[in-house]
Motif scaffolding. Sequence first.
Motif, PDB file in Angstrom:
ATOM      1  N   ALA A  90      -7.023   0.114  -7.351  1.00  0.00           N
ATOM      2  CA  ALA A  90      -6.833  -0.905  -8.384  1.00  0.00           C
ATOM      3  C   ALA A  90      -5.649  -1.807  -8.053  1.00  0.00           C
ATOM      4  O   ALA A  90      -5.729  -3.040  -8.187  1.00  0.00           O
ATOM      5  CB  ALA A  90      -6.630  -0.235  -9.746  1.00  0.00           C
ATOM      6  N   VAL A  91      -4.540  -1.205  -7.613  1.00  0.00           N
ATOM      7  CA  VAL A  91      -3.356  -1.995  -7.257  1.00  0.00           C
ATOM      8  C   VAL A  91      -3.671  -2.908  -6.069  1.00  0.00           C
ATOM      9  O   VAL A  91      -3.325  -4.102  -6.073  1.00  0.00           O
ATOM     10  CB  VAL A  91      -2.173  -1.062  -6.929  1.00  0.00           C
ATOM     11  N   GLY A  92      -4.325  -2.359  -5.045  1.00  0.00           N
ATOM     12  CA  GLY A  92      -4.693  -3.175  -3.889  1.00  0.00           C
ATOM     13  C   GLY A  92      -5.617  -4.316  -4.265  1.00  0.00           C
ATOM     14  O   GLY A  92      -5.481  -5.437  -3.752  1.00  0.00           O
ATOM     15  N   SER A  93      -6.550  -4.062  -5.173  1.00  0.00           N
ATOM     16  CA  SER A  93      -7.478  -5.116  -5.602  1.00  0.00           C
ATOM     17  C   SER A  93      -6.735  -6.228  -6.338  1.00  0.00           C
ATOM     18  O   SER A  93      -7.029  -7.421  -6.153  1.00  0.00           O
ATOM     19  CB  SER A  93      -8.561  -4.512  -6.505  1.00  0.00           C
ATOM     20  N   ALA A  94      -5.773  -5.854  -7.175  1.00  0.00           N
ATOM     21  CA  ALA A  94      -4.997  -6.862  -7.897  1.00  0.00           C
ATOM     22  C   ALA A  94      -4.173  -7.718  -6.929  1.00  0.00           C
ATOM     23  O   ALA A  94      -4.094  -8.950  -7.084  1.00  0.00           O
ATOM     24  CB  ALA A  94      -4.090  -6.182  -8.914  1.00  0.00           C
ATOM     25  N   ILE A  95      -3.557  -7.073  -5.937  1.00  0.00           N
ATOM     26  CA  ILE A  95      -2.785  -7.832  -4.937  1.00  0.00           C
ATOM     27  C   ILE A  95      -3.698  -8.797  -4.195  1.00  0.00           C
ATOM     28  O   ILE A  95      -3.346  -9.962  -3.951  1.00  0.00           O
ATOM     29  CB  ILE A  95      -2.088  -6.868  -3.963  1.00  0.00           C
ATOM     30  N   VAL A 111      -3.912  -1.232   1.226  1.00  0.00           N
ATOM     31  CA  VAL A 111      -3.691  -0.431   0.022  1.00  0.00           C
ATOM     32  C   VAL A 111      -5.030   0.009  -0.569  1.00  0.00           C
ATOM     33  O   VAL A 111      -5.189   1.157  -1.006  1.00  0.00           O
ATOM     34  CB  VAL A 111      -2.877  -1.233  -1.013  1.00  0.00           C
ATOM     35  N   GLN A 112      -6.017  -0.882  -0.569  1.00  0.00           N
ATOM     36  CA  GLN A 112      -7.346  -0.507  -1.062  1.00  0.00           C
ATOM     37  C   GLN A 112      -7.949   0.631  -0.238  1.00  0.00           C
ATOM     38  O   GLN A 112      -8.661   1.485  -0.768  1.00  0.00           O
ATOM     39  CB  GLN A 112      -8.288  -1.708  -1.009  1.00  0.00           C
ATOM     40  N   GLY A 113      -7.662   0.639   1.054  1.00  0.00           N
ATOM     41  CA  GLY A 113      -8.226   1.652   1.933  1.00  0.00           C
ATOM     42  C   GLY A 113      -7.782   3.063   1.616  1.00  0.00           C
ATOM     43  O   GLY A 113      -8.451   4.026   2.011  1.00  0.00           O
ATOM     44  N   VAL A 114      -6.662   3.196   0.894  1.00  0.00           N
ATOM     45  CA  VAL A 114      -6.211   4.535   0.479  1.00  0.00           C
ATOM     46  C   VAL A 114      -7.302   5.224  -0.344  1.00  0.00           C
ATOM     47  O   VAL A 114      -7.435   6.450  -0.340  1.00  0.00           O
ATOM     48  CB  VAL A 114      -4.902   4.428  -0.327  1.00  0.00           C
ATOM     49  N   GLY A 115      -8.110   4.421  -1.021  1.00  0.00           N
ATOM     50  CA  GLY A 115      -9.144   4.992  -1.864  1.00  0.00           C
ATOM     51  C   GLY A 115     -10.270   5.664  -1.116  1.00  0.00           C
ATOM     52  O   GLY A 115     -11.183   6.222  -1.748  1.00  0.00           O
TER      53      GLY A 115
END
Length: 493
Positions: A90-95, A111-115
């Motif tokens: 969610a944080v990566g998507s917002a960025i 950051v999204q890839g952490v998911g």
Amino acid sequence: MTSDQAPPRVRYQVTYAVLAAAVISFVLQQTMLNPVLPTLQRELDTTQADIAWVLTANFLATAVFTPILGRLGDMVGKKRVLVGALVAVAVGSAIAALATTLPVMVLARVVQGVGGGVIPLAFGVIRDEFPPSRVPGAIGTISSLMAVGGGIGTIVAGPIVDGLGYEWLFWLPCLAVAAAAVGAHLVIPESRTRTGGSINLVAALLLSSWLVCLLLALTQAPKWGWGSPTVVAMLIGGVVLLVVWITVETRARQPLIDMRMMRLRGVWTANVVGLLFGAAMYAGFAFIPQFLQTPESTGYGLQASITLSGLVLLPQSVVSFLTGLASGRLVARFGSKLVLIVGALSCSIGFALFARFNDSLWEVSIIGILMGVGFGLAFSAMANLVVAAVPSSQTGVASGMNTNIRTIGGAVGTALLAGVVTADLQPSGYPAESGYTSAFVLAAAGLLLAALAALLVPAVRRDPITHEEPAAPLRHPQAGTIPGATLVGDGRE
């Protein structure tokens, strides 16, 4: 440690709904960008070569974090790590939605890839919380969502960009993943089975290093050249680091990935099949829409829009999902091995037909249905084979590695087939039809090899009521006994 044989807790259906939402949200943020990269290139004022890092960065982060989070979930609790992974997405998507430059966008995709850890964690929760008779079907359906998500991402990307703007390719997944994180926190019980211990940081660093070297070389080789010193150095470095990583993991008292587990015949055979399937599936997601969108002036293109090409592939996604829903019963009746072989053959025949019959959109759509059946069967069977072959305490890391190997296969297949497709360009700059034909034939051949590799998968003896494998310990000639592992085949893996 509490036994995984304890009665399952209630509300597993609600747990399943939350897990499905989490997986589909993660997959969508991965795949929606594939057909709209030219739009991002214009909006971020960058080059075609550089915009590819939007995909590559996510690929690399997913490959690195998937096994690490799978292991962490087995250690400290799957719910806790699952919620954290969803928050990271969610944080990566917002960025990404707020990004106006390429470096910020690439950071957001990392950051999204952490998911990537969401998928193995979901498998682990299912094994912990569901009644044994429901586990194969639930894992099969969750697995099929990975293929379905790829199709849906291709379908919805065009309308979202046209109606709302490219930023909503990130805002919508952000909202969906945030809702899934809240649902996971409120609904999913914490794991009863935990391994304890700690993360082997040296092994994690080595794993990250060889994956980065390998995937960077494979994704950049079409641009830099397969014989360039940089690509050759990264490939050699990746192999060396891989050997060092295996050595460290084999000798470690608390390995990140248990090499004894990876030597289980039920695990390594599923991983070989997963590598080949990943290569074909990701390449298909990349090149079939491009083929459909090629202008008619090339002599073979169908000149479909982004939205229309997605709609043509919609039946494939629907059938893949429906097949995943039915896969639990099929696995229970015929066994995961046979289901896996049939799925691989179905996909192989589909790619072979697509190489020959592609003159109209309806032909492509019908062939896609056959491929959807294959993907739905094979993904559910692979997941069930891996989960059945390891103790519940290692479900997350084992299924995470299988997912990771499919990612690596996708990088390999996409890079290799990109070279085949672009080997002969027309004066207009578009590939010759022969390039696409050769690529689809190679994908069909790779899936035929996957079917042959599936013949090596050991037969699994299942309880006729629960469809579970017997909980006998599995012995290895050199590795001793792995407590809690299930006995597959003849035990000589």
